[in-house]
Enzyme design. Sequence first.
Site, PDB file in Angstrom:
ATOM      1  N   GLY A  31       0.779  -1.270  -0.046  1.00  0.00           N
ATOM      2  CA  GLY A  31      -0.191   0.029   0.094  1.00  0.00           C
ATOM      3  C   GLY A  31       0.906   1.261   0.011  1.00  0.00           C
ATOM      4  N   GLY A  36       5.562   4.113  -8.892  1.00  0.00           N
ATOM      5  CA  GLY A  36       6.276   2.703  -8.966  1.00  0.00           C
ATOM      6  C   GLY A  36       5.187   1.662  -8.853  1.00  0.00           C
ATOM      7  CG  HIS A  37       3.163   0.706  -5.480  1.00  0.00           C
ATOM      8  ND1 HIS A  37       3.220   1.622  -4.637  1.00  0.00           N
ATOM      9  CD2 HIS A  37       3.341  -0.329  -4.896  1.00  0.00           C
ATOM     10  CE1 HIS A  37       3.995   1.228  -3.380  1.00  0.00           C
ATOM     11  NE2 HIS A  37       4.247  -0.023  -3.754  1.00  0.00           N
ATOM     12  CD  GLN A  64       7.573  -7.408   4.011  1.00  0.00           C
ATOM     13  OE1 GLN A  64       6.580  -8.407   3.474  1.00  0.00           O
ATOM     14  NE2 GLN A  64       8.262  -6.695   3.150  1.00  0.00           N
TER      15      GLN A  64
END
Length: 291
Positions: A31, A36-37, A64
């Site tokens: 999110g 870039g996403h 992570q």
Amino acid sequence: MDICTTKAAIRARVRDWRAAGRRVVLVPTMGYLHAGHMALVARAREDAGPEGRVIASIFVNPTQFGPTEDLATYPRDPARDTGMLEAAGVDAVFIPEVSEVYAPGAQTIVETTELAGILIGKLRPGHFRGVATVVTKLFNIVQPDTACFGEKDYQQLAVIRTMARDLDMPVRVIGVPTVREPDGLAMSSRNVRLTPEDRAAAPVLNAALTEAEALARDGVTASRLRSHVRARLEAEPRADVQSVDIRDAETLAALSGPLTRPAVLLLAVRFGAVLLIDNRVVGPESKEETP
Ligand code: PAF
């Protein structure tokens, strides 16, 4: 666009699409989306074709993040994210709570034993185990034909490709080139947390990589490239250089001597509390990347 918060809901969508013979392409994200996403989404749309379906997942994966890392402060804006995904032609968003993804007592992990322990894996112990485990879960939940990941997270892409190969996952993994700000800074959700002074200094990563690219074309050795980049970064007083590595672009094996195969320069630099990473493939047959 469907918004699914449960595994059952997204699986039902995928089941219907599969029954209609449609391809399914997944874009996993945490999110706080940026251009870039959206490049991942555009690549996914292209791969899906007019009949296929694109799913984006939004999940800030706790496994992570290390205990002293920025899980609590990781930027989030699901309303804005879902609006951007809908405008980009995404068909469904999977946006689960942590409890939906990780059942109490979960104890199974996925780890690329060698790749997870080098480079960023040394700076962030356990990070790639968390990534590989959650991406495996997303692949199992969604069962996509293809999944798109950014080349900015170069080692992450290598981990995911290796995991998919080693575990015979029937998913094609596509790497999508890094998108940069006009001044060359690689786009990242973490950039918003840079102070104005650090933001002004951060393009030094791209500048150092661009110089290294030119030096590699002139035939400079791997060790000289690494020392040039380190010195260039260390000349920026706001940059706290964590690692500068040059590795085989495919296997991530360590390199020295003349470049006879494509190599990747991998940088990790802290600006205050924010860890920025960037990379550039250089040397024979490397693709040129222009900011
Ligand atoms: O690159 C990311 O945003 C994350 O590491 C990923 C691949 C979505 C897994 O949580």
